[in-house]
Design a protein around this motif. Sequence first.
Motif, PDB file in Angstrom:
ATOM      1  N   SER A   1       4.661  -7.756 -10.898  1.00 57.84           N
ATOM      2  CA  SER A   1       4.741  -9.460 -11.000  1.00 57.84           C
ATOM      3  C   SER A   1       5.775  -9.834 -10.331  1.00 57.84           C
ATOM      4  CB  SER A   1       4.850  -9.482 -12.500  1.00 57.84           C
ATOM      5  OG  SER A   1       6.195  -9.311 -13.047  1.00 57.84           O
ATOM      6  N   ASN A   2       6.954  -8.903  -9.652  1.00 53.50           N
ATOM      7  CA  ASN A   2       7.738  -9.646  -8.816  1.00 53.50           C
ATOM      8  C   ASN A   2       7.595  -9.271  -7.257  1.00 53.50           C
ATOM      9  OD1 ASN A   2      10.225 -10.941 -10.540  1.00 53.50           O
ATOM     10  ND2 ASN A   2       9.840  -8.914 -11.530  1.00 53.50           N
ATOM     11  N   GLY A   3       6.597  -8.581  -6.954  1.00 60.45           N
ATOM     12  CA  GLY A   3       6.087  -8.407  -5.808  1.00 60.45           C
ATOM     13  C   GLY A   3       6.643  -7.237  -5.050  1.00 60.45           C
ATOM     14  N   TYR A   4       7.105  -6.215  -5.867  1.00 62.96           N
ATOM     15  CA  TYR A   4       7.632  -5.046  -5.234  1.00 62.96           C
ATOM     16  C   TYR A   4       6.830  -3.950  -5.569  1.00 62.96           C
ATOM     17  CZ  TYR A   4      12.074  -7.636  -6.029  1.00 62.96           C
ATOM     18  OH  TYR A   4      12.950  -8.378  -5.810  1.00 62.96           O
ATOM     19  N   VAL A   5       6.649  -3.286  -4.097  1.00 60.22           N
ATOM     20  CA  VAL A   5       5.992  -1.943  -4.053  1.00 60.22           C
ATOM     21  C   VAL A   5       6.683  -1.026  -3.398  1.00 60.22           C
ATOM     22  CG1 VAL A   5       3.547  -2.742  -4.201  1.00 60.22           C
ATOM     23  CG2 VAL A   5       4.451  -2.834  -2.109  1.00 60.22           C
ATOM     24  N   PHE A   6       6.473   0.198  -3.339  1.00 59.49           N
ATOM     25  CA  PHE A   6       7.440   1.182  -3.094  1.00 59.49           C
ATOM     26  C   PHE A   6       6.621   2.466  -2.272  1.00 59.49           C
ATOM     27  CE2 PHE A   6       8.985  -0.862  -6.870  1.00 59.49           C
ATOM     28  CZ  PHE A   6      10.223  -1.093  -6.584  1.00 59.49           C
TER      29      PHE A   6
ATOM     30  N   ILE B   1      14.265   5.753  -1.054  1.00 58.71           N
ATOM     31  CA  ILE B   1      13.076   5.053  -1.509  1.00 58.71           C
ATOM     32  C   ILE B   1      13.158   3.743  -0.686  1.00 58.71           C
ATOM     33  CG2 ILE B   1      13.860   3.858  -3.477  1.00 58.71           C
ATOM     34  CD1 ILE B   1      11.093   4.546  -4.885  1.00 58.71           C
ATOM     35  N   GLN B   2      11.695   3.420  -0.379  1.00 54.55           N
ATOM     36  CA  GLN B   2      11.690   2.006   0.406  1.00 54.55           C
ATOM     37  C   GLN B   2      10.981   1.176  -0.501  1.00 54.55           C
ATOM     38  OE1 GLN B   2      10.516   1.873   4.632  1.00 54.55           O
ATOM     39  NE2 GLN B   2       8.839   0.288   4.095  1.00 54.55           N
ATOM     40  N   ILE B   3      11.638  -0.060  -0.442  1.00 55.49           N
ATOM     41  CA  ILE B   3      11.413  -1.157  -1.155  1.00 55.49           C
ATOM     42  C   ILE B   3      10.488  -2.262  -0.366  1.00 55.49           C
ATOM     43  CG2 ILE B   3      11.982  -3.018  -2.626  1.00 55.49           C
ATOM     44  CD1 ILE B   3      14.969  -1.290  -3.058  1.00 55.49           C
ATOM     45  N   ASN B   4       9.421  -2.355  -0.746  1.00 63.03           N
ATOM     46  CA  ASN B   4       8.555  -3.409   0.009  1.00 63.03           C
ATOM     47  C   ASN B   4       8.347  -4.799  -0.962  1.00 63.03           C
ATOM     48  OD1 ASN B   4       7.936  -1.514   2.207  1.00 63.03           O
ATOM     49  ND2 ASN B   4       7.199  -0.550   0.465  1.00 63.03           N
ATOM     50  N   PHE B   5       8.587  -5.838  -0.212  1.00 63.42           N
ATOM     51  CA  PHE B   5       8.321  -7.172  -0.921  1.00 63.42           C
ATOM     52  C   PHE B   5       7.062  -7.682  -0.555  1.00 63.42           C
ATOM     53  CE2 PHE B   5       9.230 -11.795  -1.619  1.00 63.42           C
ATOM     54  CZ  PHE B   5       8.853 -11.995  -2.880  1.00 63.42           C
ATOM     55  N   VAL B   6       6.042  -7.960  -1.116  1.00 60.44           N
ATOM     56  CA  VAL B   6       4.579  -8.373  -0.882  1.00 60.44           C
ATOM     57  C   VAL B   6       4.583  -9.879  -1.056  1.00 60.44           C
ATOM     58  CG1 VAL B   6       2.241  -8.206  -1.040  1.00 60.44           C
ATOM     59  CG2 VAL B   6       3.530  -6.022  -1.216  1.00 60.44           C
ATOM     60  N   GLN B   7       4.089 -10.600  -0.233  1.00 62.27           N
ATOM     61  CA  GLN B   7       4.115 -12.058  -0.172  1.00 62.27           C
ATOM     62  C   GLN B   7       2.683 -12.394  -0.123  1.00 62.27           C
ATOM     63  OE1 GLN B   7       7.346 -13.468   2.055  1.00 62.27           O
ATOM     64  NE2 GLN B   7       8.362 -14.189   0.470  1.00 62.27           N
TER      65      GLN B   7
ATOM     66  N   ASP C   1      -0.287 -15.351   1.253  1.00 60.79           N
ATOM     67  CA  ASP C   1      -0.405 -16.347   2.481  1.00 60.79           C
ATOM     68  C   ASP C   1       0.454 -17.576   2.310  1.00 60.79           C
ATOM     69  OD1 ASP C   1      -2.057 -14.527   3.807  1.00 60.79           O
ATOM     70  OD2 ASP C   1      -3.698 -15.480   3.202  1.00 60.79           O
ATOM     71  N   SER C   2       0.550 -18.095   1.054  1.00 56.57           N
ATOM     72  CA  SER C   2       1.628 -19.300   0.769  1.00 56.57           C
ATOM     73  C   SER C   2       3.099 -18.798   0.710  1.00 56.57           C
ATOM     74  CB  SER C   2       0.974 -19.992  -0.503  1.00 56.57           C
ATOM     75  OG  SER C   2       1.188 -19.157  -1.604  1.00 56.57           O
ATOM     76  N   GLN C   3       3.314 -17.644   1.064  1.00 56.41           N
ATOM     77  CA  GLN C   3       4.673 -17.077   0.951  1.00 56.41           C
ATOM     78  C   GLN C   3       5.250 -16.967  -0.416  1.00 56.41           C
ATOM     79  OE1 GLN C   3       6.219 -16.037   3.692  1.00 56.41           O
ATOM     80  NE2 GLN C   3       4.167 -16.039   4.091  1.00 56.41           N
ATOM     81  N   SER C   4       4.239 -17.181  -1.521  1.00 54.38           N
ATOM     82  CA  SER C   4       4.859 -17.061  -2.866  1.00 54.38           C
ATOM     83  C   SER C   4       4.823 -15.578  -3.463  1.00 54.38           C
ATOM     84  CB  SER C   4       4.088 -17.954  -4.057  1.00 54.38           C
ATOM     85  OG  SER C   4       2.747 -17.474  -3.879  1.00 54.38           O
ATOM     86  N   THR C   5       5.552 -15.329  -4.286  1.00 55.97           N
ATOM     87  CA  THR C   5       5.472 -13.907  -4.954  1.00 55.97           C
ATOM     88  C   THR C   5       4.153 -13.602  -5.332  1.00 55.97           C
ATOM     89  OG1 THR C   5       7.764 -13.989  -5.554  1.00 55.97           O
ATOM     90  CG2 THR C   5       6.405 -12.132  -6.531  1.00 55.97           C
ATOM     91  N   SER C   6       3.700 -12.395  -4.910  1.00 50.09           N
ATOM     92  CA  SER C   6       1.965 -11.984  -5.351  1.00 50.09           C
ATOM     93  C   SER C   6       2.194 -11.370  -6.707  1.00 50.09           C
ATOM     94  CB  SER C   6       1.698 -11.003  -4.383  1.00 50.09           C
ATOM     95  OG  SER C   6       1.416 -11.404  -3.041  1.00 50.09           O
ATOM     96  N   ASN C   7       1.172 -11.676  -7.467  1.00 45.91           N
ATOM     97  CA  ASN C   7       1.154 -10.994  -8.710  1.00 45.91           C
ATOM     98  C   ASN C   7       0.136  -9.679  -8.651  1.00 45.91           C
ATOM     99  OD1 ASN C   7       2.777 -12.559 -10.672  1.00 45.91           O
ATOM    100  ND2 ASN C   7       1.199 -13.853 -10.483  1.00 45.91           N
ATOM    101  N   ILE C   8       0.864  -8.708  -8.263  1.00 44.05           N
ATOM    102  CA  ILE C   8      -0.066  -7.395  -7.884  1.00 44.05           C
ATOM    103  C   ILE C   8       0.193  -6.378  -8.756  1.00 44.05           C
ATOM    104  CG2 ILE C   8      -0.461  -8.178  -5.638  1.00 44.05           C
ATOM    105  CD1 ILE C   8       1.859  -6.207  -4.643  1.00 44.05           C
ATOM    106  N   ASN C   9      -0.667  -5.334  -8.824  1.00 39.72           N
ATOM    107  CA  ASN C   9      -0.509  -4.134  -9.399  1.00 39.72           C
ATOM    108  C   ASN C   9      -0.382  -3.087  -8.210  1.00 39.72           C
ATOM    109  OD1 ASN C   9      -3.154  -3.384  -8.832  1.00 39.72           O
ATOM    110  ND2 ASN C   9      -3.855  -4.201 -10.954  1.00 39.72           N
ATOM    111  N   PHE C  10      -0.197  -1.810  -8.668  1.00 40.75           N
ATOM    112  CA  PHE C  10      -0.131  -0.672  -7.642  1.00 40.75           C
ATOM    113  C   PHE C  10      -1.552  -0.693  -6.689  1.00 40.75           C
ATOM    114  CE2 PHE C  10      -0.495   3.842  -6.441  1.00 40.75           C
ATOM    115  CZ  PHE C  10       0.640   3.820  -5.710  1.00 40.75           C
ATOM    116  N   SER C  11      -2.788  -0.665  -7.419  1.00 48.42           N
ATOM    117  CA  SER C  11      -3.822  -0.515  -6.720  1.00 48.42           C
ATOM    118  C   SER C  11      -3.923  -1.796  -5.730  1.00 48.42           C
ATOM    119  CB  SER C  11      -5.118  -0.586  -7.714  1.00 48.42           C
ATOM    120  OG  SER C  11      -5.014   0.729  -8.577  1.00 48.42           O
TER     121      SER C  11
END
Length: 378
Positions: free
Chosen positions: A256-261, A297-303, A305-315
């Motif tokens: 929910s904070n937009g981080y994937v690894f 470990i690499q931390i990727n912050f996913v945004q 198109d509106s540059q807001s934090t994405s609510n995403i899961n691993f899939s």
Amino acid sequence: MSSNKALLFISCVLCFGMCVNSQIVRGTIVDSETKQPLESVSVFFDNTTIGTATDKSGKFTIRYYDAIQSGLVISYLGYEKVIINNYRDLPLVKVELRPAVDELEEVLIVSKDELSRKKKLALFRKEFLGRSENASSCKIKNEKTIRLRYNNTTKTLVAFSKQPIIIENKRLNYEISYDISDFEILFNKNTNPKEDYFKTDMISFSGNMFFKDLNNDDSTKKKKKKSNKVLEIRKSVYTKSIQRFMRALYLEDYESNGYVFNIPNQGGFLVDPHEYIKIKDLENTGIKEVSIKESPIQINFVQDDSQSTSNINFSQAMDKAITGKVFTLQSILTMKTDKFYVDKYGNYTPVSNVLFSGDMGNNRIADMLPSDYGLRED
């Protein structure tokens, strides 16, 4: 991974055992030789906006709350700095400040120097303040107090100041007082001052910081508009900060904070953070122990198109990668220890053994927020 590894060591010690509600620290500061009270001594919690000064009797009162986990800094020009970490256990803080001895003077004088002060200041500003838009809005108000020495044999630039460096950050609307403990830039072996070629291999500095909001004389309407803009900019800076990442880490709330690894040494494929990052709750402390299955470990912050934090899961993160939605921010976390500790406010220790490079590692003083950011409404 960037070749510039920013090691920002800021004195901040976690206190194992959380206090409840706000509390008050009271104390008295005197000269160690004369035993006379010292007036206008700076007293503040490191890397926060919470501070005060002693009165003519050398006394002070300062209020703190749960989020404050850093040391209490006692600082006065011409005296040795004192940092108190066990203030919670003291009914009254009594400090005798000793006159400072300039131990670095000889070291700075004997070092071989081949650069003009103008060039050394330019190199210092670039690595101390940074290269961001925030950095371009910063001004060091007392540059004359900064002493700089370049050694062409070791390819290093060191900096020292007898008094705190005062930085005016207009974009974030902060005045920052930074008391340098050490500062060093290690340049690449191919650096050539005669050809004005400088490439940084490593930058490390440590010190104590105090933040305060800049005062402005604008009209109420203009001030409100400016204040809203500043709040938006601060929020944007926070979104990309180590501070925010550590708070998400404590909650194990990555998606929910937009981080994937992903693991750089394994072809860059995304991994499930809940499998690679192990969090252990230390009972009745408010502290969690963090260990990582494989470092770095690499931390990727996913945004979006509106540059807001994405609510995403691993899939969903995998889908974004496959469909070409690039990760706008990438950082590398390297651990030089088996585990570290973090609290819910984003404070972590040992700071010197948890290293960030990439976007988070490139943040400098101009991109930093106080550790109590977002934790109070006032």
